[in-house]
Write a protein that holds these residues in place. Structure first.
Motif, mmCIF file in Angstrom:
data_model
loop_
_atom_site.group_PDB
_atom_site.id
_atom_site.type_symbol
_atom_site.label_atom_id
_atom_site.label_comp_id
_atom_site.label_asym_id
_atom_site.label_seq_id
_atom_site.Cartn_x
_atom_site.Cartn_y
_atom_site.Cartn_z
ATOM 1 N N ASP A 134 0.839 -1.189 0.000
ATOM 2 C CA ASP A 134 0.000 0.000 0.000
ATOM 3 C C ASP A 134 0.880 1.247 0.000
ATOM 4 O O ASP A 134 1.960 1.276 0.607
ATOM 5 C CB ASP A 134 -0.905 0.022 1.234
ATOM 6 N N TYR A 135 0.393 2.287 -0.659
ATOM 7 C CA TYR A 135 1.161 3.524 -0.713
ATOM 8 C C TYR A 135 1.059 4.311 0.590
ATOM 9 O O TYR A 135 -0.009 4.478 1.162
ATOM 10 C CB TYR A 135 0.687 4.423 -1.858
ATOM 11 N N SER A 136 2.174 4.781 1.042
ATOM 12 C CA SER A 136 2.298 5.817 2.065
ATOM 13 C C SER A 136 3.700 6.380 1.883
ATOM 14 O O SER A 136 4.574 5.731 1.291
ATOM 15 C CB SER A 136 2.122 5.262 3.480
ATOM 16 N N LEU A 137 3.941 7.568 2.379
ATOM 17 C CA LEU A 137 5.285 8.133 2.248
ATOM 18 C C LEU A 137 6.310 7.288 2.992
ATOM 19 O O LEU A 137 7.449 7.116 2.526
ATOM 20 C CB LEU A 137 5.297 9.571 2.748
ATOM 21 N N LYS A 138 5.912 6.741 4.141
ATOM 22 C CA LYS A 138 6.848 5.888 4.869
ATOM 23 C C LYS A 138 7.167 4.639 4.061
ATOM 24 O O LYS A 138 8.335 4.236 3.954
ATOM 25 C CB LYS A 138 6.285 5.502 6.236
ATOM 26 N N ASN A 139 6.140 4.014 3.485
ATOM 27 C CA ASN A 139 6.395 2.830 2.662
ATOM 28 C C ASN A 139 7.233 3.175 1.441
ATOM 29 O O ASN A 139 8.069 2.378 0.997
ATOM 30 C CB ASN A 139 5.076 2.187 2.235
ATOM 31 N N LEU A 140 7.008 4.370 0.879
ATOM 32 C CA LEU A 140 7.789 4.791 -0.280
ATOM 33 C C LEU A 140 9.250 4.999 0.097
ATOM 34 O O LEU A 140 10.140 4.817 -0.727
ATOM 35 C CB LEU A 140 7.206 6.082 -0.865
ATOM 36 N N ALA A 141 9.502 5.374 1.340
ATOM 37 C CA ALA A 141 10.883 5.524 1.798
ATOM 38 C C ALA A 141 11.594 4.178 1.895
ATOM 39 O O ALA A 141 12.822 4.112 1.791
ATOM 40 C CB ALA A 141 10.911 6.232 3.148
ATOM 41 N N ILE A 142 10.819 3.101 2.074
ATOM 42 C CA ILE A 142 11.402 1.770 2.199
ATOM 43 C C ILE A 142 11.623 1.125 0.836
ATOM 44 O O ILE A 142 12.671 0.539 0.567
ATOM 45 C CB ILE A 142 10.499 0.875 3.078
ATOM 46 N N SER A 143 10.637 1.244 -0.046
ATOM 47 C CA SER A 143 10.753 0.658 -1.380
ATOM 48 C C SER A 143 9.695 1.282 -2.284
ATOM 49 O O SER A 143 8.773 1.953 -1.810
ATOM 50 C CB SER A 143 10.574 -0.866 -1.332
ATOM 51 N N ASN A 144 9.809 1.032 -3.569
ATOM 52 C CA ASN A 144 8.858 1.598 -4.524
ATOM 53 C C ASN A 144 7.664 0.680 -4.729
ATOM 54 O O ASN A 144 7.833 -0.531 -4.878
ATOM 55 C CB ASN A 144 9.541 1.842 -5.870
ATOM 56 N N MET A 145 6.476 1.252 -4.745
ATOM 57 C CA MET A 145 5.271 0.465 -5.020
ATOM 58 C C MET A 145 4.442 1.054 -6.164
ATOM 59 O O MET A 145 3.355 0.578 -6.462
ATOM 60 C CB MET A 145 4.400 0.339 -3.761
ATOM 61 N N ILE A 146 4.969 2.095 -6.821
ATOM 62 C CA ILE A 146 4.263 2.709 -7.945
ATOM 63 C C ILE A 146 5.073 2.436 -9.210
ATOM 64 O O ILE A 146 6.184 2.925 -9.355
ATOM 65 C CB ILE A 146 4.086 4.227 -7.754
#
Length: 273
Positions: A134-146
């Motif tokens: 799922d997208y969140s800025l924290k998750n985006l800091a860990i890895s790309n999901m888009i």
């Protein structure tokens, strides 16, 4: 008047897949689009195949440039794009016939949106649903999901200076989304499957070895240090540990990695990443 979407298709020696990709563009239920095929110095049949599509439908355009890599190819296509909205599409991937219209509906409903993407399927060597976090800025800091084929506004591409041509070895999409989203803006994921990602034995992703990947991680850790620290933890909480490792005080990769291991429990730069 319907919103114009510019679909940017970089192609480097992928002419054997190009027909499938462009057919998926032609099938769109949203008729107001242009498709800019950027031939990034191909030596295969890319030009001949692209020319046939230009003859078939005037919404297709063909541009040739010397080979400079994926980011430069996308930027050159977007630079001449007429649409308010951009959809990058790699020459070996496909989109569903409703993807554009569904994405534009989301932008109409929410003026704060910066990125719209969707559920996706893998096909080719591997055939399965693409399970993305799922997208969140924290998750985006860990890895790309888009994935790369999300819809965004050209004005946002201009605002951040386009795709970073320093990302020559891969991970360019991850860096691009961080640049676009780290200072605000909402993201919407459409629940329908709208993107089809071709899996192959030989690709830019599979060819990204540890040494090259680490060069990209190093570069991102410096460029977006503020973003990683904000969402994964402050260096202040690690000052005692850092003081014990004085030799690493000037090593940004070490510092970022230290935060990542402390906060999320893994080594961003390890060979197992």
């Amino acid at each position: 008047m319907e919103k114009l979407v510019s679909i940017i298709v970089p192609c480097y020696n992928q002419g054997n897949y190009l027909n499938d990709s462009l057919q998926s563009v032609l099938n769109q239920t949203h008729a107001s689009w242009e498709c800019i095929i950027v031939d990034d110095g191909s030596t295969d049949e890319t030009k001949d195949i692209a020319s046939k599509w230009v003859e078939k439908d005037s919404r297709f355009k063909y541009v040739y440039k010397a080979n400079e890599g994926l980011c430069a190819a996308r930027n050159s296509g977007i630079k001449i794009a007429n649409g308010d909205y951009i959809l990058p599409l790699d020459a070996d991937d496909k989109i569903s016939e409703n993807y554009l219209i569904l994405a534009l509906l989301e932008f109409e409903k929410n003026q704060n949106l910066k990125v719209v993407y969707c559920n996706a399927l893998k096909f080719g060597q591997i055939n399965e649903k693409w399970k993305l976090p799922d997208y969140s800025l924290k998750n985006l800091a860990i890895s790309n999901m888009i994935f790369c084929s999300a819809v965004y506004k050209k004005s946002d591409w201009e605002r951040i200076g386009g795709y970073d041509v320093a990302m020559v070895y891969g991970l360019e999409d991850w860096e691009f989304w961080i640049s676009m989203l780290k200072n605000g803006g909402e993201v919407k994921k459409i629940e329908e499957v709208g993107f089809f990602y071709r899996t192959k034995e030989d690709s830019m992703v599979t060819n990204l070895n540890d040494e090259l990947a680490n060069k990209m991680y190093d570069y991102m850790s410096v460029k977006h240090a503020d973003f990683f620290v904000k969402h994964l933890g402050s260096f202040k909480i690690l000052i005692s540990t850092i003081q014990k490792n004085n030799k690493n005080l000037n090593n940004t990769k070490f510092l970022i990695n230290l935060v990542f291991k402390k906060i999320v429990g893994f080594n961003l730069f390890s060979k197992n990443k």
